[in-house]
Motif scaffolding. Structure first.
Motif, PDB file in Angstrom:
ATOM      1  N   UNK A  16       0.833  -1.193   0.000  1.00  0.00           N
ATOM      2  CA  UNK A  16       0.000   0.000   0.000  1.00  0.00           C
ATOM      3  C   UNK A  16       0.869   1.245   0.000  1.00  0.00           C
ATOM      4  N   UNK A  23       1.560   6.743  -6.687  1.00  0.00           N
ATOM      5  CA  UNK A  23       0.423   7.585  -7.039  1.00  0.00           C
ATOM      6  C   UNK A  23       0.820   9.063  -6.985  1.00  0.00           C
ATOM      7  N   UNK A  50      -2.734   2.853  -8.795  1.00  0.00           N
ATOM      8  CA  UNK A  50      -4.054   2.438  -8.304  1.00  0.00           C
ATOM      9  C   UNK A  50      -4.252   0.941  -8.534  1.00  0.00           C
ATOM     10  N   UNK A  53      -2.344  -0.979  -5.966  1.00  0.00           N
ATOM     11  CA  UNK A  53      -3.061  -0.894  -4.689  1.00  0.00           C
ATOM     12  C   UNK A  53      -4.227  -1.877  -4.677  1.00  0.00           C
ATOM     13  N   UNK A  54      -4.984  -1.876  -5.776  1.00  0.00           N
ATOM     14  CA  UNK A  54      -6.180  -2.716  -5.848  1.00  0.00           C
ATOM     15  C   UNK A  54      -5.797  -4.199  -5.782  1.00  0.00           C
ATOM     16  N   UNK A  57      -4.800  -5.517  -2.406  1.00  0.00           N
ATOM     17  CA  UNK A  57      -5.895  -5.797  -1.473  1.00  0.00           C
ATOM     18  C   UNK A  57      -6.207  -7.285  -1.453  1.00  0.00           C
TER      19      UNK A  57
ATOM     20  N   UNK B 181     -11.569   5.196  -8.898  1.00  0.00           N
ATOM     21  CA  UNK B 181     -11.131   3.802  -8.760  1.00  0.00           C
ATOM     22  C   UNK B 181     -10.429   3.585  -7.420  1.00  0.00           C
ATOM     23  N   UNK B 182      -9.649   4.591  -6.994  1.00  0.00           N
ATOM     24  CA  UNK B 182      -8.979   4.472  -5.698  1.00  0.00           C
ATOM     25  C   UNK B 182     -10.026   4.401  -4.577  1.00  0.00           C
ATOM     26  N   UNK B 184     -13.006   3.182  -4.946  1.00  0.00           N
ATOM     27  CA  UNK B 184     -13.581   1.830  -5.021  1.00  0.00           C
ATOM     28  C   UNK B 184     -12.679   0.851  -4.267  1.00  0.00           C
ATOM     29  N   UNK B 185     -11.353   0.990  -4.465  1.00  0.00           N
ATOM     30  CA  UNK B 185     -10.412   0.101  -3.779  1.00  0.00           C
ATOM     31  C   UNK B 185     -10.533   0.243  -2.272  1.00  0.00           C
ATOM     32  N   UNK B 186     -10.613   1.495  -1.796  1.00  0.00           N
ATOM     33  CA  UNK B 186     -10.729   1.739  -0.353  1.00  0.00           C
ATOM     34  C   UNK B 186     -12.000   1.110   0.212  1.00  0.00           C
ATOM     35  N   UNK B 188     -13.766  -1.392  -1.188  1.00  0.00           N
ATOM     36  CA  UNK B 188     -13.723  -2.849  -1.309  1.00  0.00           C
ATOM     37  C   UNK B 188     -12.869  -3.458  -0.206  1.00  0.00           C
ATOM     38  N   UNK B 189     -11.803  -2.730   0.144  1.00  0.00           N
ATOM     39  CA  UNK B 189     -10.880  -3.172   1.186  1.00  0.00           C
ATOM     40  C   UNK B 189     -11.593  -3.426   2.510  1.00  0.00           C
TER      41      UNK B 189
END
Lengths: 127, 495
Positions: A16, A23, A50, A53-54, A57, B181-182, B184-186, B188-189
């Motif tokens: 992260x 980023x 991004x 990062x995704x 997860x 999108x970031x 969305x990632x946050x 989803x996390x």
């Protein structure tokens, strides 16, 4: 929190952490450079950060790709983020292609790919 | 197979399919391009009407793509807001491209006209997709399609202003999508879901554990969608993009594209995020102040413009402020006003841009100061422009009055008359820049190019007439559309 604790935490969340650093690099490149190609490169670095990062997860430490075999029991990573990001990459590629084609057109019209020069030729900076 | 069951999917898929057939048609059967495009959008419009009736009769329903129930599959959720927005998009989109079928012939090179229909259909499909989807990643994909298609219909003109405006729009749009999108990632996390309904269920628990994560996600969403919707300090791309594009593109961009992001923001803020989170940070307060500034400053910039399309573009910045004002006030009447303004502004701004396009088509004049006496030589577009201008100012019996009325009521409901003042001042400012044009048009003497305009074809006059009837009709009988808007607002506020 002592320094060691912060370092340990950063280490535990290093994916992260580096994604966010990337980023910021991309964002900074995109906003501060006048060269349009560099702007597109910055845009891509930002997108990749991004995506990293995704995908991070969904990663589980020691996990394997989720291919089920009968009788074998493993920890699996979460495949959904990776699948989503495949779509994201496709989108980023098409946006990049489109942006580059626009830059070619701009170069034909103005003879430069410097944003400031273009502003100057157009006469008067309009925000 | 029962076709009507699959309408929520078909309303997106049919325009998407014909978008990709269009380049083939453009090569072999040029004369089919227009009827096929119109046919595809008419299909979507009929589907939207049918869905709206179904929603009004039996309540919100959802559609599972490929029969996979959520959380595994993608869910399309047709609630009141989605049906209303889909109706607006397909209805106004149909009229604009009908007008465009003639106007484009003189604005674009002959070989790219087929491509224009591809981009237009993609744009319509993606906008409908954004408003009806119930899945946040699906929404992101549609956002990106919408961004590229929207830039495409600007840059297709290939003049240097258009290319430059499209590039600026593209860069900022990509920035917005990245932020989205970031976010969305946050989300989803911490929730493990992408479906709005499941996310909303998981969020209260997640909020207790990771409040910072959610606040960051919220901020990213507001910035991401705010850039795309041109909410005030993030509006820098809009004036160039909307004024340099071909007239039908300007109309669709100003009337529909920026509203779609507002609808997306409304759904996320009201349906997904828990109320307590909105209480933790002054989100609504920030939106309120941004929209008030947008309303005032957008109008002020519009006053000093001399280019008719640039003035309309700045006026759009002010008008999107009204929509967000309705969102930020958090009262039923205000939300009704805000959502209703999406529809009303779509009608009047598309009409104004199309009328401006008709002036440019007929006379080649873009400067407001040279449009004197246009009312004598081009009466129908001038009357349409006049009705649009009255509606922008908010004179009763036009539809603009109704939405402003509800916004004003809403600001009094929550005890903040200041925002009613903002609405009043901006109506005055609107009067400052719209009414002189109307006065000049009808009481000035036509000169030079304005005195002998090219005659307008039927395809351009009929949509303008329908739109101006629409503005008056929904101003006199607002109850037709208010029914669905009221239910949308009640569902969003959980009343």
């Amino acid at each position: 929190m002592t320094i060691t604790e912060i370092v340990l935490r950063l280490h535990a969340n290093s994916y992260y952490f580096f994604a966010i650093i990337l980023f910021i690099i991309g964002f900074h490149t995109m906003l501060t450079h006048n060269n349009l190609i560099k702007k597109v490169i910055g845009m891509n670095i930002m997108d990749m950060a991004i995506f990293l990062f995704f995908v991070a997860i969904g990663y589980v430490r020691g996990g394997r790709s989720p291919i089920l075999e009968p009788g074998v029991n493993h920890t699996f990573i979460n495949p959904l983020p990776s699948a989503l990001i495949l779509t994201g990459i496709v989108v980023a590629v098409s946006v990049t292609a489109y942006a580059l084609s626009l830059i070619i057109k701009l170069y034909k019209h103005y003879g430069t790919i410097d944003a400031e020069e273009i502003m100057r030729i157009r006469g008067g900076g309009s925000l | 197979m029962n076709l009507s069951q699959h309408l929520p999917a078909l309303i997106v898929v049919v325009p998407l399919f014909f978008a990709f057939v269009m380049p083939l048609l453009a090569r072999w059967r040029k004369q089919w391009c227009v009827p096929v495009t119109l046919g595809a959008i008419i299909f979507s419009f009929v589907a939207a009407v049918k869905m709206a009736f179904q929603v009004m009769n039996t309540g919100p329903f959802s559609y599972y793509m490929g029969d996979w129930p959520p959380p595994w599959g993608i869910e399309l959720g047709i609630d009141y807001l989605a049906a209303f927005a889909a109706l607006t998009i397909t209805g106004v989109g149909l009229l604009i491209i009908w007008y465009g079928s003639k106007d484009l012939l003189h604005e674009l090179k002959a070989e790219v006209i087929g491509w224009y229909y591809t981009l237009y259909l993609l744009l319509i499909a993606s906008m409908v997709g954004i408003v009806i989807t119930n899945d946040i990643f699906n929404m992101f994909v549609f956002l990106e399609i919408c961004a590229i298609a929207a830039c495409g219909i600007i840059s297709i003109k290939e003049s240097r202003d258009c290319i430059e405006a499209a590039f600026k729009y593209l860069v900022l749009s990509v920035l917005g999508s990245g932020a989205f999108l970031l976010a969305v990632a946050m989300l989803y996390m911490v929730t493990g879901h992408l479906n709005f309904t499941f996310m909303a269920e998981a969020l209260p628990e997640a909020m207790a554990l990771y409040p910072n994560n959610l606040l960051v996600a919220l901020a990213l969403l507001i910035v991401g969608l705010g850039v795309k919707a041109a909410l005030f300090p993030l509006h820098v791309w809009l004036p160039d993009a909307h004024s340099s594009a071909p007239s039908p593109s300007s109309a669709v961009l100003s009337a529909l594209v920026i509203k779609v992001y507002a609808v997306a923001m409304i759904r996320l803020l009201y349906l997904v995020f828990p109320r307590e989170l909105l209480g933790m940070a002054p989100v609504m307060e920030i939106i309120l102040w941004m929209s008030s500034l947008a309303i005032i400053i957008g109008s002020m910039f519009a006053i000093v413009q001399d280019d008719i399309k640039k003035m309309l573009a700045y006026s759009s910045i002010a008008q999107i402020g009204y929509v967000f004002l309705g969102v930020g006030l958090m009262s039923e009447s205000a939300l009704v006003g805000g959502i209703l303004h999406i529809f009303n502004h779509a009608l009047m701004k598309s009409m104004l841009f199309l009328a401006a396009g008709a002036f440019i088509y007929g006379t080649g004049v873009r400067k407001l100061s040279e449009l004197k006496g246009i009312g004598h030589t081009m009466p129908i577009p001038a009357i349409a422009f006049c009705i649009g201008a009255f509606s922008m100012v908010g004179i009763p019996i036009t539809s603009g009055f109704i939405s402003k009325w509800y916004l004003a009521l809403g600001s009094l409901d929550v005890g903040r008359p200041f925002f009613m003042g903002v609405i009043l001042i901006s109506s005055l400012l609107n009067g400052f820049y719209y009414l002189p044009i109307v006065v000049n048009a009808f009481f000035g003497e036509p000169e030079k190019a304005v005195a002998k305009p090219k005659p307008l074809p039927k395809q351009m006059l009929v949509p303008l007439t329908i739109l101006s009837f629409g503005v008056i009709f929904f101003g006199v009988f607002p109850s037709l559309i208010l029914g669905i808007v009221y239910r949308a607002a009640q569902l969003l506020l959980g009343l």
